[in-house]
Design a protein around this motif. Structure first.
Motif, PDB file in Angstrom:
ATOM      1  N   VAL A   1       0.841  -1.189   0.000  1.00 41.59           N
ATOM      2  CA  VAL A   1       0.000   0.000   0.000  1.00 41.59           C
ATOM      3  C   VAL A   1       0.879   1.242   0.000  1.00 41.59           C
ATOM      4  O   VAL A   1       2.030   1.223   0.444  1.00 41.59           O
ATOM      5  CB  VAL A   1      -0.950   0.011   1.214  1.00 41.59           C
ATOM      6  CG1 VAL A   1      -1.892  -1.177   1.151  1.00 41.59           C
ATOM      7  CG2 VAL A   1      -0.177   0.021   2.523  1.00 41.59           C
ATOM      8  N   ILE A   2       0.321   2.328  -0.496  1.00 39.68           N
ATOM      9  CA  ILE A   2       1.031   3.605  -0.563  1.00 39.68           C
ATOM     10  C   ILE A   2       0.729   4.387   0.704  1.00 39.68           C
ATOM     11  O   ILE A   2      -0.426   4.703   1.000  1.00 39.68           O
ATOM     12  CB  ILE A   2       0.596   4.402  -1.808  1.00 39.68           C
ATOM     13  CG1 ILE A   2       0.926   3.599  -3.076  1.00 39.68           C
ATOM     14  CG2 ILE A   2       1.282   5.767  -1.836  1.00 39.68           C
ATOM     15  CD1 ILE A   2       0.321   4.170  -4.338  1.00 39.68           C
ATOM     16  N   VAL A   3       1.756   4.676   1.468  1.00 37.51           N
ATOM     17  CA  VAL A   3       1.569   5.355   2.750  1.00 37.51           C
ATOM     18  C   VAL A   3       2.095   6.781   2.747  1.00 37.51           C
ATOM     19  O   VAL A   3       1.901   7.516   3.717  1.00 37.51           O
ATOM     20  CB  VAL A   3       2.236   4.556   3.885  1.00 37.51           C
ATOM     21  CG1 VAL A   3       1.540   3.227   4.083  1.00 37.51           C
ATOM     22  CG2 VAL A   3       3.724   4.338   3.616  1.00 37.51           C
ATOM     23  N   GLY A   4       2.755   7.195   1.662  1.00 37.68           N
ATOM     24  CA  GLY A   4       3.276   8.547   1.591  1.00 37.68           C
ATOM     25  C   GLY A   4       3.432   9.013   0.156  1.00 37.68           C
ATOM     26  O   GLY A   4       3.886   8.259  -0.708  1.00 37.68           O
ATOM     27  N   SER A   5       2.992  10.255  -0.100  1.00 37.79           N
ATOM     28  CA  SER A   5       3.109  10.826  -1.441  1.00 37.79           C
ATOM     29  C   SER A   5       3.121  12.345  -1.318  1.00 37.79           C
ATOM     30  O   SER A   5       2.419  12.912  -0.467  1.00 37.79           O
ATOM     31  CB  SER A   5       1.948  10.388  -2.326  1.00 37.79           C
ATOM     32  OG  SER A   5       1.975  11.065  -3.574  1.00 37.79           O
ATOM     33  N   GLY A   6       3.909  12.985  -2.181  1.00 32.72           N
ATOM     34  CA  GLY A   6       3.985  14.438  -2.146  1.00 32.72           C
ATOM     35  C   GLY A   6       2.845  15.120  -2.863  1.00 32.72           C
ATOM     36  O   GLY A   6       2.766  16.353  -2.856  1.00 32.72           O
ATOM     37  N   GLU A   7       1.978  14.364  -3.489  1.00 27.99           N
ATOM     38  CA  GLU A   7       0.871  14.955  -4.229  1.00 27.99           C
ATOM     39  C   GLU A   7      -0.349  14.051  -4.174  1.00 27.99           C
ATOM     40  O   GLU A   7      -0.269  12.889  -3.772  1.00 27.99           O
ATOM     41  CB  GLU A   7       1.280  15.207  -5.682  1.00 27.99           C
ATOM     42  CG  GLU A   7       1.800  13.977  -6.408  1.00 27.99           C
ATOM     43  CD  GLU A   7       2.408  14.318  -7.760  1.00 27.99           C
ATOM     44  OE1 GLU A   7       1.606  14.469  -8.704  1.00 27.99           O
ATOM     45  OE2 GLU A   7       3.643  14.430  -7.838  1.00 27.99           O
ATOM     46  N   PHE A   8      -1.483  14.610  -4.583  1.00 23.74           N
ATOM     47  CA  PHE A   8      -2.724  13.852  -4.586  1.00 23.74           C
ATOM     48  C   PHE A   8      -2.655  12.776  -5.666  1.00 23.74           C
ATOM     49  O   PHE A   8      -2.255  13.037  -6.808  1.00 23.74           O
ATOM     50  CB  PHE A   8      -3.908  14.794  -4.863  1.00 23.74           C
ATOM     51  CG  PHE A   8      -5.237  14.108  -4.844  1.00 23.74           C
ATOM     52  CD1 PHE A   8      -5.898  13.884  -3.650  1.00 23.74           C
ATOM     53  CD2 PHE A   8      -5.821  13.661  -6.024  1.00 23.74           C
ATOM     54  CE1 PHE A   8      -7.125  13.250  -3.628  1.00 23.74           C
ATOM     55  CE2 PHE A   8      -7.047  13.025  -6.010  1.00 23.74           C
ATOM     56  CZ  PHE A   8      -7.702  12.821  -4.811  1.00 23.74           C
ATOM     57  N   LEU A   9      -3.041  11.567  -5.350  1.00 24.35           N
ATOM     58  CA  LEU A   9      -2.991  10.455  -6.284  1.00 24.35           C
ATOM     59  C   LEU A   9      -4.395  10.105  -6.763  1.00 24.35           C
ATOM     60  O   LEU A   9      -5.333  10.066  -5.975  1.00 24.35           O
ATOM     61  CB  LEU A   9      -2.349   9.227  -5.625  1.00 24.35           C
ATOM     62  CG  LEU A   9      -0.908   9.399  -5.125  1.00 24.35           C
ATOM     63  CD1 LEU A   9      -0.454   8.130  -4.408  1.00 24.35           C
ATOM     64  CD2 LEU A   9       0.037   9.736  -6.269  1.00 24.35           C
ATOM     65  N   LYS A  10      -4.477   9.837  -8.056  1.00 25.39           N
ATOM     66  CA  LYS A  10      -5.745   9.410  -8.645  1.00 25.39           C
ATOM     67  C   LYS A  10      -5.675   7.926  -8.970  1.00 25.39           C
ATOM     68  O   LYS A  10      -4.586   7.380  -9.181  1.00 25.39           O
ATOM     69  CB  LYS A  10      -6.058  10.214  -9.908  1.00 25.39           C
ATOM     70  CG  LYS A  10      -6.173  11.717  -9.689  1.00 25.39           C
ATOM     71  CD  LYS A  10      -6.632  12.417 -10.934  1.00 25.39           C
ATOM     72  CE  LYS A  10      -5.638  12.265 -12.087  1.00 25.39           C
ATOM     73  NZ  LYS A  10      -4.339  12.876 -11.805  1.00 25.39           N
ATOM     74  N   ASP A  11      -6.824   7.303  -9.003  1.00 29.24           N
ATOM     75  CA  ASP A  11      -6.892   5.891  -9.347  1.00 29.24           C
ATOM     76  C   ASP A  11      -6.305   5.683 -10.734  1.00 29.24           C
ATOM     77  O   ASP A  11      -6.685   6.368 -11.699  1.00 29.24           O
ATOM     78  CB  ASP A  11      -8.352   5.423  -9.311  1.00 29.24           C
ATOM     79  CG  ASP A  11      -8.466   3.967  -8.890  1.00 29.24           C
ATOM     80  OD1 ASP A  11      -7.593   3.504  -8.148  1.00 29.24           O
ATOM     81  OD2 ASP A  11      -9.421   3.313  -9.314  1.00 29.24           O
ATOM     82  N   GLY A  12      -5.356   4.771 -10.868  1.00 31.82           N
ATOM     83  CA  GLY A  12      -4.739   4.483 -12.159  1.00 31.82           C
ATOM     84  C   GLY A  12      -3.452   5.227 -12.417  1.00 31.82           C
ATOM     85  O   GLY A  12      -2.773   4.946 -13.412  1.00 31.82           O
ATOM     86  N   ASP A  13      -3.077   6.186 -11.562  1.00 31.51           N
ATOM     87  CA  ASP A  13      -1.810   6.913 -11.742  1.00 31.51           C
ATOM     88  C   ASP A  13      -0.631   5.957 -11.668  1.00 31.51           C
ATOM     89  O   ASP A  13      -0.595   5.052 -10.833  1.00 31.51           O
ATOM     90  CB  ASP A  13      -1.645   7.982 -10.654  1.00 31.51           C
ATOM     91  CG  ASP A  13      -2.464   9.222 -10.915  1.00 31.51           C
ATOM     92  OD1 ASP A  13      -3.015   9.337 -12.023  1.00 31.51           O
ATOM     93  OD2 ASP A  13      -2.558  10.080 -10.010  1.00 31.51           O
ATOM     94  N   GLU A  14       0.357   6.170 -12.559  1.00 29.13           N
ATOM     95  CA  GLU A  14       1.613   5.440 -12.476  1.00 29.13           C
ATOM     96  C   GLU A  14       2.539   6.178 -11.511  1.00 29.13           C
ATOM     97  O   GLU A  14       2.638   7.407 -11.550  1.00 29.13           O
ATOM     98  CB  GLU A  14       2.260   5.320 -13.858  1.00 29.13           C
ATOM     99  CG  GLU A  14       1.493   4.433 -14.825  1.00 29.13           C
ATOM    100  CD  GLU A  14       2.265   4.196 -16.116  1.00 29.13           C
ATOM    101  OE1 GLU A  14       3.399   4.711 -16.228  1.00 29.13           O
ATOM    102  OE2 GLU A  14       1.748   3.485 -16.984  1.00 29.13           O
ATOM    103  N   VAL A  15       3.212   5.442 -10.654  1.00 23.40           N
ATOM    104  CA  VAL A  15       4.072   6.059  -9.630  1.00 23.40           C
ATOM    105  C   VAL A  15       5.421   5.358  -9.577  1.00 23.40           C
ATOM    106  O   VAL A  15       5.562   4.214 -10.036  1.00 23.40           O
ATOM    107  CB  VAL A  15       3.394   6.009  -8.242  1.00 23.40           C
ATOM    108  CG1 VAL A  15       2.114   6.842  -8.216  1.00 23.40           C
ATOM    109  CG2 VAL A  15       3.106   4.572  -7.828  1.00 23.40           C
ATOM    110  N   ASP A  16       6.390   6.074  -9.028  1.00 19.06           N
ATOM    111  CA  ASP A  16       7.702   5.500  -8.741  1.00 19.06           C
ATOM    112  C   ASP A  16       7.849   5.336  -7.233  1.00 19.06           C
ATOM    113  O   ASP A  16       7.541   6.264  -6.467  1.00 19.06           O
ATOM    114  CB  ASP A  16       8.814   6.408  -9.255  1.00 19.06           C
ATOM    115  CG  ASP A  16       9.026   6.267 -10.749  1.00 19.06           C
ATOM    116  OD1 ASP A  16       8.736   5.170 -11.283  1.00 19.06           O
ATOM    117  OD2 ASP A  16       9.458   7.231 -11.400  1.00 19.06           O
ATOM    118  N   VAL A  17       8.300   4.157  -6.814  1.00 18.95           N
ATOM    119  CA  VAL A  17       8.500   3.904  -5.379  1.00 18.95           C
ATOM    120  C   VAL A  17       9.857   4.443  -4.967  1.00 18.95           C
ATOM    121  O   VAL A  17      10.890   3.933  -5.380  1.00 18.95           O
ATOM    122  CB  VAL A  17       8.382   2.408  -5.060  1.00 18.95           C
ATOM    123  CG1 VAL A  17       8.660   2.185  -3.570  1.00 18.95           C
ATOM    124  CG2 VAL A  17       7.034   1.873  -5.446  1.00 18.95           C
TER     125      VAL A  17
END
Length: 273
Positions: A253-269
């Motif tokens: 699960v994602i517990v920290g992000s610098g911006e608002f995340l939308k469903d389906g967004d690609e992210v880098d861990v």
């Protein structure tokens, strides 16, 4: 000028195309304790508070503070204030084996009937006594574990059956082994945590959650993309959330992000906790 504009456009495009950096963790079961926290007084199983039975004068103190005595040893020598009644001195003897814990009088002192003279107790035979609100009397039973310090445990050994009519409490006793007793002093107050039970639950930080009306969503990482799942549960202390449904052990699960995340967004861990 055209070259500059073209480069700025490329930089803007790269910034727009950059994936959000996130922190993740794998869900694991966390042990939660259901506890009751109360202050308790340290008492000795052997304790004799010796009082004057008549008005007297202290002639001699035969013991010193902290001295170990046996039952029958002489503690004090006294004489009656009215010497016309009895010229023989009185000798106060210890009614128990133990340590002279308190000496209340000095040589030559006048003492009156009912006045405290000495206290003899046994510091190796200590227990804790607390007053339990009657509302919890069904929750506490002999044998329950008690947390004394982060590394020390004892257990409930006795519960009273009569309620204090003034305070509405029941006496509860917690035994201290000789090894534990050496770290405590009779008369001191200690906080004790009675462990009613333990259970394992999924716990996450409330900062990881997204709220939409009355619904709560937890962002999971699935194949490098955000997938928000609706979860249910309840808030705990210190900003923690206990998950009842909607997530499973081992999921990332994602517990920290610098911006608002939308469903389906690609992210880098960027970081795994």
């Amino acid at each position: 000028m055209k070259t500059t504009i073209f480069l700025l456009s490329l930089l803007s495009l790269e910034a727009w195309a950059a994936k959000p950096q996130v922190s993740t963790q794998k869900l694991e079961l966390t042990t939660l304790k259901k506890t009751l926290l109360y202050p308790a007084i340290v008492k000795s199983r052997v304790e004799s508070n010796i009082k004057a039975d008549i008005d007297m004068i202290v002639v001699k103190n035969h013991v010193s503070l902290g001295q170990r005595v046996k039952k029958g040893d002489t503690l004090l020598e006294l004489k009656q204030q009215d010497t016309s009644l009895n010229y023989n001195n009185r000798f106060i003897k210890s009614p128990v084996d133990g340590i002279v814990a308190v000496i209340e009088v000095t040589q030559g002192q006048y003492v009156t009937r009912g006045e405290n003279l000495l206290l003899v107790n046994e510091p190796s035979k200590l227990f804790l006594k607390l007053e339990l609100p009657v509302a919890h009397h069904k929750d506490v039973q002999p044998g329950l574990k008690v947390q004394l310090t982060p590394t020390t445990q004892a257990q409930v050994t006795g519960i009273g059956s009569v309620t204090d009519s003034v305070f509405g409490t029941l006496p509860v006793e917690i035994e201290l082994s000789p090894d534990l007793a050496k770290d405590y002093i009779a008369g001191s107050i200690q906080n004790v945590e009675i462990i009613l039970g333990e259970q394992q639950n999924l716990i996450v930080s409330e900062k990881a959650l997204y709220f939409s009306g009355e619904k709560i969503f937890l962002p999971k990482l699935v194949n490098g993309k955000v997938k928000k799942n609706e979860v249910t549960g309840k808030s705990l202390s210190k900003g923690q959330f206990e998950i009842s449904s909607g997530a499973q052990v081992g999921e990332e699960v994602i517990v920290g992000s610098g911006e608002f995340l939308k469903d389906g967004d690609e992210v880098d861990v960027a970081k795994k906790l």
